[in-house]
Design a protein around this motif. Structure first.
Motif, PDB file in Angstrom:
ATOM      1  N   TYR A   3       0.835  -1.207   0.000  1.00 19.16           N
ATOM      2  CA  TYR A   3       0.000   0.000   0.000  1.00 19.16           C
ATOM      3  C   TYR A   3       0.864   1.249   0.000  1.00 19.16           C
ATOM      4  CZ  TYR A   3      -3.580  -3.268   1.717  1.00 19.16           C
ATOM      5  OH  TYR A   3      -4.447  -4.321   1.877  1.00 19.16           O
ATOM      6  N   ASP A   4       0.335   2.307  -0.621  1.00 20.52           N
ATOM      7  CA  ASP A   4       0.909   3.630  -0.401  1.00 20.52           C
ATOM      8  C   ASP A   4       0.591   4.082   1.018  1.00 20.52           C
ATOM      9  OD1 ASP A   4       1.924   3.903  -3.016  1.00 20.52           O
ATOM     10  OD2 ASP A   4       0.032   4.716  -3.744  1.00 20.52           O
ATOM     11  N   VAL A   5      -0.664   3.909   1.407  1.00 21.39           N
ATOM     12  CA  VAL A   5      -1.124   4.322   2.730  1.00 21.39           C
ATOM     13  C   VAL A   5      -1.995   3.207   3.301  1.00 21.39           C
ATOM     14  CG1 VAL A   5      -2.427   6.020   4.069  1.00 21.39           C
ATOM     15  CG2 VAL A   5      -1.125   6.757   2.055  1.00 21.39           C
ATOM     16  N   LEU A   6      -1.608   2.707   4.459  1.00 22.17           N
ATOM     17  CA  LEU A   6      -2.390   1.704   5.172  1.00 22.17           C
ATOM     18  C   LEU A   6      -2.705   2.260   6.548  1.00 22.17           C
ATOM     19  CD1 LEU A   6      -3.594  -1.161   5.387  1.00 22.17           C
ATOM     20  CD2 LEU A   6      -1.347  -1.944   6.196  1.00 22.17           C
ATOM     21  N   THR A   7      -3.985   2.327   6.894  1.00 23.41           N
ATOM     22  CA  THR A   7      -4.390   2.893   8.178  1.00 23.41           C
ATOM     23  C   THR A   7      -4.964   1.797   9.075  1.00 23.41           C
ATOM     24  OG1 THR A   7      -6.687   3.455   7.583  1.00 23.41           O
ATOM     25  CG2 THR A   7      -4.959   5.051   6.995  1.00 23.41           C
ATOM     26  N   LEU A   8      -4.927   2.070  10.365  1.00 23.21           N
ATOM     27  CA  LEU A   8      -5.440   1.149  11.370  1.00 23.21           C
ATOM     28  C   LEU A   8      -6.272   1.936  12.369  1.00 23.21           C
ATOM     29  CD1 LEU A   8      -5.470  -1.516  13.116  1.00 23.21           C
ATOM     30  CD2 LEU A   8      -3.310  -0.724  14.105  1.00 23.21           C
ATOM     31  N   GLY A   9      -7.524   1.511  12.580  1.00 21.85           N
ATOM     32  CA  GLY A   9      -8.286   2.191  13.619  1.00 21.85           C
ATOM     33  C   GLY A   9      -9.776   2.239  13.418  1.00 21.85           C
ATOM     34  N   ARG A  10     -10.344   3.352  13.825  1.00 20.69           N
ATOM     35  CA  ARG A  10     -11.784   3.477  14.034  1.00 20.69           C
ATOM     36  C   ARG A  10     -12.573   3.545  12.732  1.00 20.69           C
ATOM     37  NH1 ARG A  10     -14.988   7.914  15.289  1.00 20.69           N
ATOM     38  NH2 ARG A  10     -13.186   9.294  15.204  1.00 20.69           N
ATOM     39  N   ILE A  11     -13.755   2.912  12.770  1.00 20.07           N
ATOM     40  CA  ILE A  11     -14.728   3.009  11.689  1.00 20.07           C
ATOM     41  C   ILE A  11     -16.111   3.109  12.316  1.00 20.07           C
ATOM     42  CG2 ILE A  11     -15.097   0.511  11.425  1.00 20.07           C
ATOM     43  CD1 ILE A  11     -15.199   1.010   8.361  1.00 20.07           C
ATOM     44  N   SER A  12     -17.015   3.820  11.664  1.00 21.80           N
ATOM     45  CA  SER A  12     -18.382   3.928  12.175  1.00 21.80           C
ATOM     46  C   SER A  12     -19.281   4.428  11.055  1.00 21.80           C
ATOM     47  CB  SER A  12     -18.443   4.905  13.360  1.00 21.80           C
ATOM     48  OG  SER A  12     -18.173   6.230  12.934  1.00 21.80           O
ATOM     49  N   VAL A  13     -20.570   4.378  11.328  1.00 22.81           N
ATOM     50  CA  VAL A  13     -21.538   5.063  10.479  1.00 22.81           C
ATOM     51  C   VAL A  13     -21.718   6.456  11.063  1.00 22.81           C
ATOM     52  CG1 VAL A  13     -23.902   5.112   9.621  1.00 22.81           C
ATOM     53  CG2 VAL A  13     -22.702   2.921   9.856  1.00 22.81           C
ATOM     54  N   SER A  29     -34.427  15.222   9.742  1.00 26.06           N
ATOM     55  CA  SER A  29     -33.924  14.180   8.844  1.00 26.06           C
ATOM     56  C   SER A  29     -32.403  14.171   8.855  1.00 26.06           C
ATOM     57  CB  SER A  29     -34.435  14.398   7.411  1.00 26.06           C
ATOM     58  OG  SER A  29     -33.908  15.598   6.858  1.00 26.06           O
ATOM     59  N   PHE A  30     -31.860  13.021   8.534  1.00 27.90           N
ATOM     60  CA  PHE A  30     -30.425  12.800   8.596  1.00 27.90           C
ATOM     61  C   PHE A  30     -29.950  12.109   7.320  1.00 27.90           C
ATOM     62  CE2 PHE A  30     -32.010  12.763  12.919  1.00 27.90           C
ATOM     63  CZ  PHE A  30     -31.048  13.412  13.674  1.00 27.90           C
ATOM     64  N   GLY A  31     -28.628  12.184   7.089  1.00 29.43           N
ATOM     65  CA  GLY A  31     -27.969  11.380   6.070  1.00 29.43           C
ATOM     66  C   GLY A  31     -26.908  10.524   6.742  1.00 29.43           C
ATOM     67  N   LYS A  32     -26.629   9.366   6.168  1.00 27.91           N
ATOM     68  CA  LYS A  32     -25.612   8.503   6.774  1.00 27.91           C
ATOM     69  C   LYS A  32     -24.419   8.382   5.840  1.00 27.91           C
ATOM     70  CE  LYS A  32     -27.055   3.732   5.556  1.00 27.91           C
ATOM     71  NZ  LYS A  32     -27.983   3.988   4.464  1.00 27.91           N
ATOM     72  N   TYR A  33     -23.225   8.313   6.466  1.00 24.88           N
ATOM     73  CA  TYR A  33     -21.966   8.315   5.730  1.00 24.88           C
ATOM     74  C   TYR A  33     -20.975   7.367   6.402  1.00 24.88           C
ATOM     75  CZ  TYR A  33     -24.028  12.787   4.326  1.00 24.88           C
ATOM     76  OH  TYR A  33     -24.895  13.762   3.882  1.00 24.88           O
ATOM     77  N   LEU A  34     -19.988   6.956   5.668  1.00 18.93           N
ATOM     78  CA  LEU A  34     -18.863   6.251   6.259  1.00 18.93           C
ATOM     79  C   LEU A  34     -18.075   7.227   7.120  1.00 18.93           C
ATOM     80  CD1 LEU A  34     -16.397   3.797   4.634  1.00 18.93           C
ATOM     81  CD2 LEU A  34     -15.503   5.905   5.577  1.00 18.93           C
ATOM     82  N   GLY A  35     -17.641   6.781   8.298  1.00 17.27           N
ATOM     83  CA  GLY A  35     -16.870   7.646   9.174  1.00 17.27           C
ATOM     84  C   GLY A  35     -15.835   6.878   9.971  1.00 17.27           C
ATOM     85  N   GLY A  36     -15.208   7.595  10.899  1.00 16.28           N
ATOM     86  CA  GLY A  36     -14.122   7.038  11.691  1.00 16.28           C
ATOM     87  C   GLY A  36     -12.806   7.591  11.197  1.00 16.28           C
ATOM     88  N   SER A  37     -12.019   8.173  12.079  1.00 17.04           N
ATOM     89  CA  SER A  37     -10.853   8.951  11.681  1.00 17.04           C
ATOM     90  C   SER A  37      -9.884   8.182  10.792  1.00 17.04           C
ATOM     91  CB  SER A  37     -10.125   9.463  12.925  1.00 17.04           C
ATOM     92  OG  SER A  37      -9.023  10.260  12.560  1.00 17.04           O
ATOM     93  N   ALA A  38      -9.426   7.019  11.232  1.00 19.76           N
ATOM     94  CA  ALA A  38      -8.446   6.277  10.443  1.00 19.76           C
ATOM     95  C   ALA A  38      -9.014   5.875   9.087  1.00 19.76           C
ATOM     96  CB  ALA A  38      -7.992   5.034  11.212  1.00 19.76           C
ATOM     97  N   THR A  39     -10.296   5.534   9.068  1.00 20.67           N
ATOM     98  CA  THR A  39     -10.935   5.153   7.813  1.00 20.67           C
ATOM     99  C   THR A  39     -11.059   6.346   6.880  1.00 20.67           C
ATOM    100  OG1 THR A  39     -12.158   3.454   9.026  1.00 20.67           O
ATOM    101  CG2 THR A  39     -12.940   4.005   6.825  1.00 20.67           C
ATOM    102  N   ASN A  40     -11.423   7.499   7.429  1.00 21.23           N
ATOM    103  CA  ASN A  40     -11.510   8.706   6.604  1.00 21.23           C
ATOM    104  C   ASN A  40     -10.167   9.078   5.983  1.00 21.23           C
ATOM    105  OD1 ASN A  40     -14.240   9.305   6.787  1.00 21.23           O
ATOM    106  ND2 ASN A  40     -14.010  10.592   8.597  1.00 21.23           N
TER     107      ASN A  40
END
Length: 330
Positions: A3-13, A29-40
């Motif tokens: 990988y150029d960049v490989l991250t390890l850590g948090r993921i959430s909706v 009303s809300f929208g949902k997205y991929l989140g979590g610092s390392a994942t972002n």
């Protein structure tokens, strides 16, 4: 895979309101997205054309399926994304109260979340060893077994073994609700800094890591702890990076803030891209600053991660230097 960049850590909706400027009690009303610092950060790096992957864990549920699909959509490799049948995928709600109030509410994370339940056996240590950049966060050190897994990843790529162009980046990402005390966090950060070659944090995070002081004093202490590049975010004054021979400051790129969350992750992915491109440190900071500003000007985080064309266009518009290797993209 290398990988150029490989991250390890948090993921959430991440669940963000469509109604801006009101408390969650008044949101309809809300929208949902991929989140979590390392994942972002992995998403941000992929948007800059980097081969990016993430090591994390989701619940064995529909929200886990959603996150897997989003990683595929963003071209982030999820070979090392596993499912935990015993825990639910966490959800993070945010109220959006511009210009500077964006409170987070974590659901399904306490007392344990899947990404805190990562074991060393879940990690391809050869991939960690060979990645050009390995990015991890302090949050992963706040619980077992993810703490031991993260330390095992560091052991797979000791700083002394890294080749030119390889970096181990520690995001100082301190969130007090994940720790019993500042002292506990500092103890774990101190141990992790011995394996990092780059540390990135704001004033509060640097204070947790190395104590109170001026930004220069904190950067110097991070360098004394063993890193090669210390990045200290200065809030409205921009961001500073310091090595043993160089000190540079990038002024902020002012924008109308829509959502301050995610800007730091966008900064991180762009910072990785700049490092791997071999740009001068000042240009790396300017590029990362502009990338962060773009996300701050939008509501979404992962969906808002910019491309090089968008970042370079903003740099050119603000009279900043566009990296020479990418001027043709403007």
């Amino acid at each position: 895979m290398t990988y150029d960049v490989l991250t390890l850590g948090r993921i959430s909706v991440d669940v963000y309101p469509n109604d801006i400027g009101v408390s969650l009690a008044d949101v309809n009303s809300f929208g949902k997205y991929l989140g979590g610092s390392a994942t972002n950060v992995a998403v941000a790096a992929a948007r800059h054309g980097r081969d990016a992957g993430v090591i994390t864990k989701v619940g064995d549920d529909d929200f886990g399926t959603f996150l897997e699909r989003e990683l595929d959509r963003y071209n982030v490799d999820r070979t090392q994304v596993t499912r935990d049948a015993s825990l639910q995928t966490p959800v993070t709600f945010c109220a959006i109260l511009p210009p500077d109030d964006f409170p987070l509410y974590f659901y399904g994370r306490f007392p344990m979340a899947p990404d805190w339940n990562i074991n060393t056996s879940d990690i391809d240590l050869d991939a960690v060893k060979n990645s050009k950049i390995f990015w991890s966060t302090v949050t992963g050190l706040s619980r077992e077994p993810s703490r031991s897994a993260q330390l095992a990843a560091y052991e797979a790529r000791p700083a002394s073994s890294l080749s030119e162009g390889q970096f181990t980046i520690l995001d100082l990402d301190y969130r007090p609700m994940f720790w019993d005390s500042v002292e506990q966090a500092r103890e774990q950060v101190t141990a992790a800094l011995a394996s990092a070659t780059v540390a990135i944090g704001n004033d509060t995070e640097c204070t947790v890591a190395v104590g109170e002081g001026t930004p220069d004093e904190q950067a110097d202490r991070l360098l004394e702890a063993g890193v090669q590049i210390a990045v200290v975010k200065l809030g409205p004054e921009g961001v500073m990076a310091k090595t043993r021979t160089e000190r540079v400051v990038s002024a902020p790129v002012p924008v109308q803030t829509a959502n301050g969350l995610g800007a730091g992750d966008s900064f991180g992915g762009a910072f990785c891209h700049g490092l791997l491109s071999g740009w001068p440190l000042e240009q790396v900071l300017d590029y990362a600053n502009a990338a962060g500003a773009i996300v701050a000007s939008k509501v979404a985080c992962s969906d808002a991660m910019p491309t090089p064309e968008e970042v370079n266009a903003l740099l050119a518009e603000r009279g900043r230097t566009v990296p020479a290797s990418q001027k043709d993209l403007v």
